[in-house]
Design an enzyme around this catalytic site. Structure first.
Site, short mmCIF file in Angstrom:
data_model
loop_
_atom_site.label_atom_id
_atom_site.label_comp_id
_atom_site.label_asym_id
_atom_site.label_seq_id
_atom_site.Cartn_x
_atom_site.Cartn_y
_atom_site.Cartn_z
N LYS A 151 0.82 -1.22 0.00
CA LYS A 151 0.00 0.00 0.00
C LYS A 151 0.85 1.26 0.00
O LYS A 151 2.01 1.26 0.36
CB LYS A 151 -0.99 -0.04 1.16
CG LYS A 151 -2.13 -1.01 0.83
CD LYS A 151 -3.34 -0.85 1.68
CE LYS A 151 -4.46 -1.74 1.11
NZ LYS A 151 -5.60 -1.84 2.02
N ARG A 186 -4.37 -10.07 4.19
CA ARG A 186 -4.59 -10.03 2.73
C ARG A 186 -3.29 -9.58 2.06
O ARG A 186 -2.77 -8.52 2.38
CB ARG A 186 -5.73 -9.05 2.42
CG ARG A 186 -6.09 -8.92 0.96
CD ARG A 186 -7.27 -7.95 0.81
NE ARG A 186 -7.65 -7.78 -0.58
CZ ARG A 186 -7.10 -6.92 -1.41
NH1 ARG A 186 -6.15 -6.11 -0.99
NH2 ARG A 186 -7.51 -6.85 -2.67
C1 8Y4 Z 1 -0.58 -1.71 -4.73
C2 8Y4 Z 1 -1.43 -2.76 -4.76
C3 8Y4 Z 1 -0.93 -0.56 -4.07
C4 8Y4 Z 1 -2.66 -2.66 -4.13
C5 8Y4 Z 1 -2.14 -0.47 -3.46
C6 8Y4 Z 1 -3.02 -1.53 -3.49
C7 8Y4 Z 1 -8.30 -3.99 1.01
C8 8Y4 Z 1 -9.32 -4.69 0.37
C9 8Y4 Z 1 -8.20 -3.54 -1.09
C10 8Y4 Z 1 -8.16 -4.11 2.42
C11 8Y4 Z 1 -10.05 -5.59 2.35
C12 8Y4 Z 1 -5.10 -2.32 -2.48
C13 8Y4 Z 1 -10.14 -4.88 -1.97
C14 8Y4 Z 1 -6.42 -1.76 -2.20
N1 8Y4 Z 1 -7.59 -3.28 0.08
N2 8Y4 Z 1 -10.19 -5.49 1.02
N3 8Y4 Z 1 -9.25 -4.39 -0.95
N4 8Y4 Z 1 -9.06 -4.93 3.03
N5 8Y4 Z 1 -10.89 -6.38 3.04
N6 8Y4 Z 1 -4.25 -1.35 -2.90
O1 8Y4 Z 1 -7.30 -3.50 3.08
O2 8Y4 Z 1 -4.83 -3.48 -2.38
S1 8Y4 Z 1 -7.76 -2.86 -2.62
#
Ligand code: 8Y4
Length: 279
Positions: free
Chosen positions: A223, A257
């Site tokens: 993140k 996750r």
């Molecule tokens: C690189 C890759 C940079 C991914 C940012 C990201 C969560 C989630 C997401 C979470 C739950 C993400 C769908 C955001 N984050 N579901 N989802 N909890 N339950 N960003 O923290 O991965 S998407």
């Protein structure tokens, strides 16, 4: 405390923390070479994550990142449902569907998904009823604002208390809708309408959320808080993500996750072993 998560006819034992592997089905991920090649590549990616120790696979067909293009229901269904059907036909791995849309939740559960992962915490009209009807597990996540604008100016007096209060309200909404509390997992939503400082305060004190004995899921993998903290681009955030995963387990998180499953499983096992040794 004996932590369990109920989904359909299964009880998932959470006495040891486990890893949810991320499967991103947005077109940039697996699409070069046509849709059948893309489906094959996605299924191989799932097999790899299972081999690396993932217990749940989180299938997503729409990006929730700020500025991402919205996807129609038809397009999202076309991305996720055939994949869930194929996965379910060949495996009893736990399948999570990451979506905001009740129609996509419904079709995904009919295709065999076991958990609804909704960053809107089932606030969309009809979402609670879909979860109740399929008797699947649900992950309720906290977000301040909406994806497009949530990082503009997040504000809290006490982020831990406010996130905890929201999650408890949504847990109660689930119970009122006839969803078994044992089906619910709660998530503070790292990065969703939160500054770096808010994310750090949450990770410093997850138990202060007081989420009523329900398990906590933490999503910290790659993140942008690590960009803010360390100045690292997305492809160089593994080590930071592992440190954060270990800290989340130390703070009591039951499900992590993550994109990098093998490394995250190792970090989670170390943190869990230290937690067990605590007197
Ligand atoms: C690189 C890759 C940079 C991914 C940012 C990201 C969560 C989630 C997401 C979470 C739950 C993400 C769908 C955001 N984050 N579901 N989802 N909890 N339950 N960003 O923290 O991965 S998407």
């Amino acid at each position: 405390m004996k932590m369990q998560l109920r989904t359909r006819d299964r009880l998932l034992d959470l006495s040891e923390p486990l890893v949810m592997g991320i499967l991103n089905l947005t077109p940039d991920s697996f699409s070069d070479g046509g849709r059948y090649a893309a489906r094959d590549a996605a299924l191989r990616r799932v097999e790899t994550m299972i081999g690396e120790g993932a217990v749940i696979i989180d299938v997503g067909g729409e990006s929730t990142r700020p500025g991402a293009r919205p996807v129609s229901v038809a397009e999202e269904l076309d991305r996720v449902v055939p994949l869930i059907e194929a996965l379910r036909a060949g495996s009893d791995i736990l399948i999570s569907i990451d979506t905001l849309k009740p129609d996509v939740m419904d079709a995904s559960c009919a295709a065999g998904a076991d958990l609804i992962n909704d960053v809107l915490a089932l606030q969309a009209p009809g979402a609670l009823a879909v979860a109740e009807r399929h008797r699947v597990a649900v992950c309720l996540m906290h977000m301040q604002g909406e994806p497009r604008t949530m990082q503009a100016a997040p504000h809290y007096d006490d982020v831990v208390i406010e996130v905890g209060a929201f999650l408890n309200q949504r847990l109660q909404a689930c119970i009122d809708a006839g969803i078994d509390a044992e089906c619910v997992v709660l998530d503070p939503g790292f990065g969703f309408g939160k500054t770096l400082q808010h994310n750090l305060e949450l990770l410093a004190d997850l138990p202060r959320m007081r989420v009523g004995g329900r398990p906590v899921l933490a999503g910290l993998s790659r993140k942008s808080m690590f960009q803010k903290l360390l100045g690292l681009p997305v492809d160089q955030r593994l080590h930071a993500s592992l440190a954060a995963a270990a800290l989340a387990v130390w703070q009591g998180a039951s499900i992590i996750r993550a994109h990098d499953v093998r490394a995250t499983v190792e970090a989670v096992r170390v943190a869990a072993a230290v937690l067990r040794a605590r007197k």
